[in-house]
Design a protein around this motif. Sequence first.
Motif, PDB file in Angstrom:
ATOM      1  N   UNK A 409      12.253  35.213  17.268  1.00 32.40           N
ATOM      2  CA  UNK A 409      10.823  35.084  17.587  1.00 32.40           C
ATOM      3  C   UNK A 409      10.270  36.325  18.274  1.00 32.40           C
ATOM      4  N   UNK A 410      10.477  37.474  17.639  1.00 34.75           N
ATOM      5  CA  UNK A 410       9.910  38.730  18.081  1.00 34.75           C
ATOM      6  C   UNK A 410       9.224  39.408  16.898  1.00 34.75           C
ATOM      7  N   UNK A 411       9.067  40.704  16.975  1.00 33.48           N
ATOM      8  CA  UNK A 411       8.453  41.466  15.887  1.00 33.48           C
ATOM      9  C   UNK A 411       9.416  42.546  15.390  1.00 33.48           C
ATOM     10  N   UNK A 412      10.693  42.223  15.440  1.00 32.29           N
ATOM     11  CA  UNK A 412      11.725  43.172  15.048  1.00 32.29           C
ATOM     12  C   UNK A 412      11.706  43.359  13.536  1.00 32.29           C
ATOM     13  N   UNK A 413      11.856  44.591  13.101  1.00 33.87           N
ATOM     14  CA  UNK A 413      11.865  44.876  11.666  1.00 33.87           C
ATOM     15  C   UNK A 413      13.087  45.736  11.327  1.00 33.87           C
ATOM     16  N   UNK A 414      13.185  46.114  10.079  1.00 36.96           N
ATOM     17  CA  UNK A 414      14.326  46.902   9.633  1.00 36.96           C
ATOM     18  C   UNK A 414      15.454  46.015   9.141  1.00 36.96           C
ATOM     19  N   UNK A 415      16.581  46.620   8.881  1.00 36.25           N
ATOM     20  CA  UNK A 415      17.739  45.898   8.355  1.00 36.25           C
ATOM     21  C   UNK A 415      18.694  45.496   9.478  1.00 36.25           C
ATOM     22  N   UNK A 416      19.500  44.506   9.177  1.00 36.95           N
ATOM     23  CA  UNK A 416      20.550  44.096  10.117  1.00 36.95           C
ATOM     24  C   UNK A 416      21.672  45.120  10.022  1.00 36.95           C
ATOM     25  N   UNK A 417      22.027  45.782  11.127  1.00 35.26           N
ATOM     26  CA  UNK A 417      23.091  46.782  11.060  1.00 35.26           C
ATOM     27  C   UNK A 417      24.416  46.150  10.622  1.00 35.26           C
ATOM     28  N   UNK A 418      25.081  46.792   9.694  1.00 26.71           N
ATOM     29  CA  UNK A 418      26.378  46.286   9.249  1.00 26.71           C
ATOM     30  C   UNK A 418      27.377  46.237  10.401  1.00 26.71           C
ATOM     31  N   UNK A 419      27.156  47.117  11.402  1.00 25.43           N
ATOM     32  CA  UNK A 419      28.081  47.182  12.536  1.00 25.43           C
ATOM     33  C   UNK A 419      28.083  45.907  13.387  1.00 25.43           C
ATOM     34  N   UNK A 420      27.096  45.032  13.153  1.00 23.88           N
ATOM     35  CA  UNK A 420      27.099  43.746  13.860  1.00 23.88           C
ATOM     36  C   UNK A 420      28.404  42.995  13.589  1.00 23.88           C
ATOM     37  N   UNK A 421      28.986  43.246  12.454  1.00 20.24           N
ATOM     38  CA  UNK A 421      30.257  42.601  12.103  1.00 20.24           C
ATOM     39  C   UNK A 421      31.401  42.991  13.006  1.00 20.24           C
ATOM     40  N   UNK A 422      31.196  43.978  13.875  1.00 16.96           N
ATOM     41  CA  UNK A 422      32.252  44.393  14.807  1.00 16.96           C
ATOM     42  C   UNK A 422      32.271  43.552  16.080  1.00 16.96           C
ATOM     43  N   UNK A 423      31.258  42.693  16.246  1.00 18.60           N
ATOM     44  CA  UNK A 423      31.178  41.856  17.455  1.00 18.60           C
ATOM     45  C   UNK A 423      32.101  40.659  17.294  1.00 18.60           C
ATOM     46  N   UNK A 424      33.372  40.893  17.474  1.00 17.98           N
ATOM     47  CA  UNK A 424      34.393  39.908  17.108  1.00 17.98           C
ATOM     48  C   UNK A 424      34.360  38.637  17.941  1.00 17.98           C
TER      49      UNK A 424
END
Length: 567
Positions: A409-424
């Motif tokens: 619920x913000x105004x964030x744009x762009x793509x989801x960083x692939x590096x999010x997958x590193x948050x194990x």
Amino acid sequence: MPNHFNYLALALSAVLVIFPPPSTAQPPQNPEVEALLQWKQSLGNQTIVSSWIFNQTNGNSSASSPCNWRGISCNAAGNVTGLNLAYTGLQGTLDHLNFSYFPLLLRLDLKVNRLTGAIPTNIGLLSNLVYLDLSTNSFSGTIPLSLANLTKVVELDFGRNAITGQLDPRLFPNRRSSQAKIGLLSLQRLLFQKTLLSGPLPSEIGNLEDLTILALDGSRFSGSIPQSLGNLSKITYLDLSKNRFSGQIPKIFGTLTKLTDLSLFSNYLSGSVPEEIGNLSSLVRFHLLSNNLSGQLPQVCRGGKLANFSAGYNSFTGPIPVSLKNCTSLYRVRLEYNQLTGNLDQDFGVYPNLTYIDLSHNNIQGKISPKWGECSNLTLLNLGANSIEGEIPVEISQLNQLVELDLSSNKIYGEIPAQVGQLSKLSLLNLSDNNIFGQIPLEIGGLSNLASLDLSMNMLSGPIPYQIGDISRLIFLSLSTNHLNGSIPYQIDVLDPRLPAPNSQKLQDELDSILNLAVWCLRVEPHSRPTMYDASRVLEMNAGAGSESPELVKSVREGVDELPMLS
């Protein structure tokens, strides 16, 4: 005839000398021993006091001394000065313990047991007592006024009992009275936590000149906070949380310069927080959460020591305090559900010790700075329901301790960083209700601890990665209101086809609440999980009202049973 009786008496005397009567145990001559044995008898057969045996033989006085009994300590003269049976599982009452026989008792410690009944009036006869701890039992009834005779007591703890009634002002010294030398004059630590005590707090507590700890949390005290507490110049720990206090926070609190802990959360306090509170440079923990407070937040952390700060669930307005930006000591921050303004990338700094920060449901603008990636100990970052813009920085992937990430619920744009997958360690990822586009990164499928994934209400496109189906712990998945195409991967198709889809918004809301409750139960921090009472309230709301109330939202989202305020 008289001579006959004289000879008979002499003969009987000789018989008694030659054949003495059988030996019998002598009754104890020590009144302390008598009192302890009488109490032991009332307690029944308990191993805790099995060593309390009177056995005076052959003139051995040490055998009759209680000084070798479990839990008993004595002075050099053999007088009982301490009774300590804490943490022993002792059951019974104090009704048959005659305190009048212990004029030299200095310490009475019976905490964490199973004692019941009332606190006896004759406890006030322990005129030399210094330490009195009856906490964590099942005592009931009221606090006897005779405690006012214990003028030497330094620590008094009756917490975690079912004691009722109100605090009698006569328990505390009255400096203006002719009886100024009566009352708990020497108190340094006063603890009445989690009791059934109610009513107003006597202003006479402010006369306890040596008080350093006042802990009244989790009781039922009401009314305004006495201004006289501002006289407690030596106090370091003040906890009035989880009561029913109303009115404003006294300005005079700003003079309590030795305070390290100030907890006022979960009351009915209103008005603004006095600016003078910002003068408390020694504060380490400061909690205002769940009140009716308004106005601006004070400039806290001027002393650079603040670690735990909560002011959520109030009506605070205005900017984020400037003093927080360089407060590197911060460990846990909760400012959610206010109307705070500010710029996210300008008003916050780098916090090496920060583990938890919730700024959700405010009016904060700006972007997510890459510097957040330097807060390496973060386990929860909640920025949901603000007006934050920009892209999700790649540096977020450096938060390898992160368990919950909510940017919804913000105004964030762009793509989801692939590096999010590193948050194990990630258990909750909520990016819903933004302007995020592009495809769902395949790497999200590597988040093996993920229990809740919400990417709904964005502009995501492309197929649904089948790797999401490899997340074995996933119990909540929402990808709705996007531009996704293709088929649902069979790896995700685990729903029972016999279950009909929700046929109403009401049913959908109920299912969402239950799923949120399930996610809440899976929180990593035990203190953040719901109690049975919390869960029952959620289910009762679902069964009854048919729509979420503010209290339900607060209960589900806050997820707090025992806040880690003292950690």
